[in-house]
Design a protein around this motif. Structure first.
Motif, short mmCIF file in Angstrom:
data_model
loop_
_atom_site.label_atom_id
_atom_site.label_comp_id
_atom_site.label_asym_id
_atom_site.label_seq_id
_atom_site.Cartn_x
_atom_site.Cartn_y
_atom_site.Cartn_z
N ARG A 171 -8.70 -2.17 2.39
CA ARG A 171 -8.36 -0.76 2.28
C ARG A 171 -9.62 0.09 2.07
N PHE A 200 0.82 -1.21 0.00
CA PHE A 200 0.00 0.00 0.00
C PHE A 200 0.85 1.27 0.00
N LEU A 210 -6.94 1.71 7.44
CA LEU A 210 -6.18 1.52 6.21
C LEU A 210 -6.53 2.59 5.18
N ARG A 211 -7.80 2.97 5.13
CA ARG A 211 -8.21 4.00 4.18
C ARG A 211 -7.56 5.34 4.49
N THR A 224 -3.71 5.40 3.79
CA THR A 224 -3.34 5.42 2.37
C THR A 224 -3.95 6.60 1.63
N ARG A 225 -4.52 7.55 2.33
CA ARG A 225 -5.14 8.70 1.68
C ARG A 225 -4.07 9.57 1.03
N LEU A 232 3.02 1.92 2.35
CA LEU A 232 3.23 2.28 3.75
C LEU A 232 4.51 1.63 4.28
#
Length: 463
Positions: free
Chosen positions: A341, A263, A347-348, A351-352, A265
């Motif tokens: 995600r 992702f 998670l959302r 990863t924004r 991250l």
């Protein structure tokens, strides 16, 4: 004339329509009790020579009752820049998880009832298969947080014996609780090996004696040591543990079940990798990177997990139907990384994209500037978000927000207080002399905008 004679009687107040409305909302006993206290305060004021006004008693009663009835635990907007903020409740549940928890709240459930056999069941059965599928473990159980998971594991497997741990992994978690303290309460003895920055396989090998119950690794999820460092790979430590016939226990803490590197991250060790490397039992949190409810998950060999279930401490540390319902839905979402995600807020939010957050800051800056009435300066700023105060706090994510510079009229502390005083409190952070609202966690701007007209900067700050 005695000024106290101007005060109305309780009976007279209770006959008024406003009092009847208060009684309907708060109950007669609460209203009568509050009126007695208010009238007593005014009588005492009159005795000191102050004016004993009879007006506004019911209005003041209504204000005090409303304040008294307001819940202590309240929703807030987390604009601190820390996505999983320990003090603000850590992970937000997905809608599916929240709905599952609500259904469990309002209905009887088969929590410990086997519907197929019509006999008593095991509450772990509602999540065990999901955990095993995601981690590769043979068995799993759930308790109320990760510290409880570590305590149950150690109390079961090492009571009265030694557990060997690297000195560099004796971490302190939130609230000044430390791994050595948890181990002591679990009834085992800590055997430290290595140094703060370097520990080798030979350190563990030399520590083994007839009293050794287990090797343990603690993932440093809330700090980092850099420079001249060395730690023992999990697979090597697992092989050494097998040679000596003792289990390898791993406390992962943060609890990621997904490859975060995919992702974009910072990477985080997963429970599946720990099991693959040979760990006999792994513990991790449910409300950090997993993005679920507060709980502690233990996954590992069936023989060890069954022993933990049989420990009387398990009943004291177990979770209820609400937690299990939310956890089951969270785990279901983890079955597919892209679904996770999309559905899991943690998670959302992590990863924004920064561009999306900055666009939000550009939209919000003009109305916020107008609400400040020239008493403070605000501008769009780039900033860095934190994954979590108890999960990867040293890894930062590019973000954006609103920065409030201190002026002669209003200090930064007063601006921060004004946002906390809003009906839906807005929690930011003070950074390098300015108040900062990191907008990474603001997905719905409507509640934020709707209360800007209540932003009050006039007057001195509370002490």
């Amino acid at each position: 004339m005695d000024p106290r004679s101007a005060l109305p009687s309780i009976d007279r107040l209770l006959r008024q329509a406003e009092a009847r409305e208060l009684i309907a909302h708060h109950g007669r006993d609460n209203v009568v009790g509050m009126l007695r206290r208010l009238l007593q305060d005014r009588r005492m004021a009159a005795g000191r020579g102050d004016r004993a006004a009879g007006e506004g008693v019911l209005d003041e009663c209504a204000e005090r009752l409303a304040a008294q009835a307001r819940p202590s635990l309240r929703p807030v907007l987390n604009l601190t820049g820390t996505v999983n903020h320990t003090n603000l409740g850590r992970a937000l549940l997905s809608r599916r998880a929240a709905e599952a928890a609500f259904r469990a709240m309002i209905s009887a459930t088969n929590l410990e009832y086997d519907l197929e056999r019509g006999t008593r069941g095991d509450r772990d059965s509602h999540v065990e298969a999901l955990i095993c599928r995601l981690t590769g473990a043979e068995a799993a159980t759930v308790v109320n947080n990760n510290a409880a998971a570590v305590m149950l594991m150690l109390n079961t497997l090492a009571l009265g014996r030694e557990v060997v741990v690297s000195r560099g992994e004796l971490v302190e978690i939130g609230g000044a609780f430390r791994v050595p303290d948890v181990m002591a309460r679990a009834g085992c003895r800590l055997h430290e090996v290595g140094t703060t920055n370097r520990t080798h396989l030979r350190d563990f090998a030399n520590a083994v004696n007839e009293d050794t119950a287990a090797f343990m690794k603690v993932h440093a999820s809330n700090y980092a040591i850099e420079g001249f460092t060395a730690e023992v790979p999990q697979a090597d430590l697992a092989a050494l543990a097998r040679r000596h016939g003792i289990p390898l226990l791993i406390d992962l803490g943060s609890g990621s079940l997904l490859d975060l590197d995919a992702f974009g991250l910072p990477p985080e060790p997963t429970a599946r990798q720990a099991i693959r490397d040979g760990a006999d039992a792994v513990t991790f949190s449910g409300d950090k990177l997993l993005g679920g409810p507060q709980c502690g998950i233990i996954a590992g060999s069936r023989a060890l997990v069954d022993r933990m279930r049989a420990n009387p401490l398990k009943r004291a540390l177990r979770v209820d139907k609400i937690i299990l319902a939310a956890l089951a839905e969270t785990l279901q979402s983890h079955g597919d990384p892209e679904r996770a995600r999309a559905e899991i807020p943690t998670l959302r939010l992590l990863t924004r994209p920064q561009d999306e957050i900055r666009a939000l800051a550009e939209r919000l800056c003009p109305p916020v500037h107008a609400a400040l009435s020239g008493l403070a300066e605000v501008r769009v700023v780039d900033c860095l978000s934190q994954i979590g105060s108890g999960a990867q706090p040293v890894d930062l994510l590019p973000s954006a927000g609103l920065g409030f510079a201190e002026t002669g009229a209003v200090p930064v502390s007063r601006i921060a207080q004004a946002f906390r005083d809003l009906p839906l409190p807005v929690i930011g952070r003070v950074h390098k002399g300015q108040f900062l609202l990191d907008l990474r966690c603001l997905e719905d701007e409507a509640p934020f905008l709707a209360q800007l007209d209540r932003l009050a900067l006039a007057g001195p700050a509370r002490s």
